[in-house]
Design a protein around this motif. Structure first.
Motif, mmCIF file in Angstrom:
data_model
loop_
_atom_site.group_PDB
_atom_site.id
_atom_site.type_symbol
_atom_site.label_atom_id
_atom_site.label_comp_id
_atom_site.label_asym_id
_atom_site.label_seq_id
_atom_site.Cartn_x
_atom_site.Cartn_y
_atom_site.Cartn_z
ATOM 1 N N VAL A 125 0.843 -1.207 0.000
ATOM 2 C CA VAL A 125 0.000 0.000 0.000
ATOM 3 C C VAL A 125 0.871 1.248 0.000
ATOM 4 N N ARG A 126 1.903 1.252 0.824
ATOM 5 C CA ARG A 126 2.822 2.399 0.858
ATOM 6 C C ARG A 126 3.525 2.573 -0.481
ATOM 7 N N LEU A 127 3.829 1.453 -1.119
ATOM 8 C CA LEU A 127 4.542 1.498 -2.394
ATOM 9 C C LEU A 127 3.771 2.314 -3.425
ATOM 10 N N PHE A 128 2.442 2.151 -3.429
ATOM 11 C CA PHE A 128 1.620 2.835 -4.421
ATOM 12 C C PHE A 128 1.152 4.210 -3.957
ATOM 13 N N SER A 129 1.223 4.476 -2.662
ATOM 14 C CA SER A 129 0.653 5.720 -2.142
ATOM 15 C C SER A 129 1.675 6.831 -1.953
ATOM 16 N N ARG A 130 2.968 6.525 -2.012
ATOM 17 C CA ARG A 130 3.993 7.551 -1.810
ATOM 18 C C ARG A 130 4.706 7.858 -3.124
ATOM 19 N N TRP A 131 5.304 9.051 -3.208
ATOM 20 C CA TRP A 131 5.946 9.454 -4.450
ATOM 21 C C TRP A 131 7.338 8.834 -4.619
ATOM 22 N N GLN A 132 8.037 8.531 -3.516
ATOM 23 C CA GLN A 132 9.404 8.027 -3.620
ATOM 24 C C GLN A 132 9.509 6.737 -4.437
ATOM 25 N N PRO A 133 8.653 5.711 -4.180
ATOM 26 C CA PRO A 133 8.753 4.492 -4.995
ATOM 27 C C PRO A 133 8.467 4.714 -6.475
ATOM 28 N N TRP A 134 7.549 5.640 -6.776
ATOM 29 C CA TRP A 134 7.260 5.917 -8.178
ATOM 30 C C TRP A 134 8.464 6.553 -8.864
ATOM 31 N N VAL A 135 9.120 7.463 -8.166
ATOM 32 C CA VAL A 135 10.349 8.058 -8.712
ATOM 33 C C VAL A 135 11.420 6.990 -8.890
ATOM 34 N N ALA A 136 11.518 6.091 -7.893
ATOM 35 C CA ALA A 136 12.489 5.005 -7.973
ATOM 36 C C ALA A 136 12.200 4.104 -9.168
ATOM 37 N N PHE A 137 10.921 3.827 -9.419
ATOM 38 C CA PHE A 137 10.551 2.959 -10.536
ATOM 39 C C PHE A 137 10.904 3.611 -11.873
ATOM 40 N N LEU A 138 10.562 4.883 -12.012
ATOM 41 C CA LEU A 138 10.887 5.604 -13.248
ATOM 42 C C LEU A 138 12.392 5.697 -13.438
ATOM 43 N N LEU A 139 13.114 5.899 -12.330
ATOM 44 C CA LEU A 139 14.570 5.986 -12.405
ATOM 45 C C LEU A 139 15.172 4.641 -12.810
ATOM 46 N N LEU A 140 14.642 3.555 -12.235
ATOM 47 C CA LEU A 140 15.141 2.221 -12.571
ATOM 48 C C LEU A 140 14.923 1.906 -14.048
ATOM 49 N N ILE A 141 13.694 2.107 -14.529
ATOM 50 C CA ILE A 141 13.402 1.854 -15.939
ATOM 51 C C ILE A 141 14.237 2.780 -16.822
ATOM 52 N N GLY A 142 14.375 4.037 -16.384
ATOM 53 C CA GLY A 142 15.115 5.016 -17.176
ATOM 54 C C GLY A 142 16.583 4.658 -17.344
#
Length: 284
Positions: free
Chosen positions: A25-42
């Motif tokens: 739930v925290r993974l989808f509700s906070r901005w840090q994991p989303w930035v991490a995901f975009l950074l990883l894919i990027g």
């Protein structure tokens, strides 16, 4: 006695499932994991692109620029950014989870229903699993991008300077298994960094410091290892073990990250228990 043991096992499983759901739930509700995901894919896509041959370059054997060879370059190519960014990506996923629990008072709430030792064990396990799966999924998404960008051809022959030295026979005979091995290595490295961040959370309350310290420590240790010319360079162990001047055994990389994960796990557990006892709060 057997009934008591069965009840205890069910209680532990319930605790772990609850903490894993909370981390998801925290993974989808906070901005840090989303930035991490975009950074990883990027950075993975960046690794594919810097290796892609220029149209003006005449390639002797176009088959060499296949998705499997390109995959190794996303991790170990000199211009690829994954190796230097993975420690930061890993801790952004859930490395500050314990710090958030302490800061928001959520930990005190959950300790009314759970023993503090079970809590920290569940926290370490849930954060580790979430980080591992996070990186695993990101790697496979990027690999699918590589399959679109590059020909899906098996390596035709060993070529010095192109074919990875690390686990070369596995790369040539079973490239899919090789991809799975490298993704496993990367995911284990991410797990180790996330638990290091949890260990820091027992002593440091500032969320941004908890996120930044593992990466800064990685940079400092890498600088020292380069000065000393050591084969134990963290940069080599994250991704540049493919074409390193040092010869790494196939099991050395996953075992090294597994050992660091276990050490950081034990350190985080002992620091948390010691901190909790000193605070005079023993939970349920």
């Amino acid at each position: 006695m057997e009934l008591s043991c069965l009840f205890h096992e069910r209680e532990v499983l319930w605790m772990v499932r609850s903490l894993i759901r909370m981390e998801v739930v925290r993974l989808f509700s906070r901005w840090q994991p989303w930035v991490a995901f975009l950074l990883l894919i990027g950075v993975l896509i960046q690794g594919y692109e810097v290796f892609y041959p220029e149209p003006t370059i005449k390639v002797r054997d176009p088959g060499w620029f296949n998705v499997f060879l390109a995959f190794t370059k996303t991790h170990g190519y000199d211009l690829a950014l994954l190796s230097v960014t993975l420690p930061l990506i890993a801790v952004m996923v859930a490395g500050d989870s314990l710090a958030w629990d302490l800061r928001t008072g959520f930990m005190h709430s959950i300790l009314m229903r759970m023993n503090y030792k079970k809590y920290i064990m569940g926290k370490l396990l849930s954060v580790s699993l979430v980080t591992f799966v996070f990186v695993w999924i990101g790697e496979w998404i990027a690999f699918i991008y590589g399959m679109v960008r590059y020909p899906v051809l098996f390596p035709p022959a060993v070529s010095h300077g192109s074919t990875p030295d690390y686990a070369q026979s596995l790369f040539m005979d079973h490239p899919i298994l090789y991809v799975m091995l490298i993704i496993f290595n990367t995911s284990m490295a991410a797990m180790a960094f996330s638990t290091i961040s949890l260990a820091l959370s027992t002593k440091i309350k500032n969320l941004y410091v908890v996120l930044a310290l593992p990466w800064l420590g990685f940079i400092v240790i890498e600088f020292i290892s380069q000065v000393l010319g050591s084969r134990f360079s963290p940069l080599n162990y994250i991704g540049q073990y493919f074409l390193s001047v040092f010869s790494y055994h196939t099991l050395e990389i996953p075992l090294a990250w597994t050992l660091l994960w276990v050490i950081s796990w034990m350190t985080a557990y002992l620091l948390f228990v010691n901190h909790f006892k000193k605070g005079g709060k023993h939970g349920r």
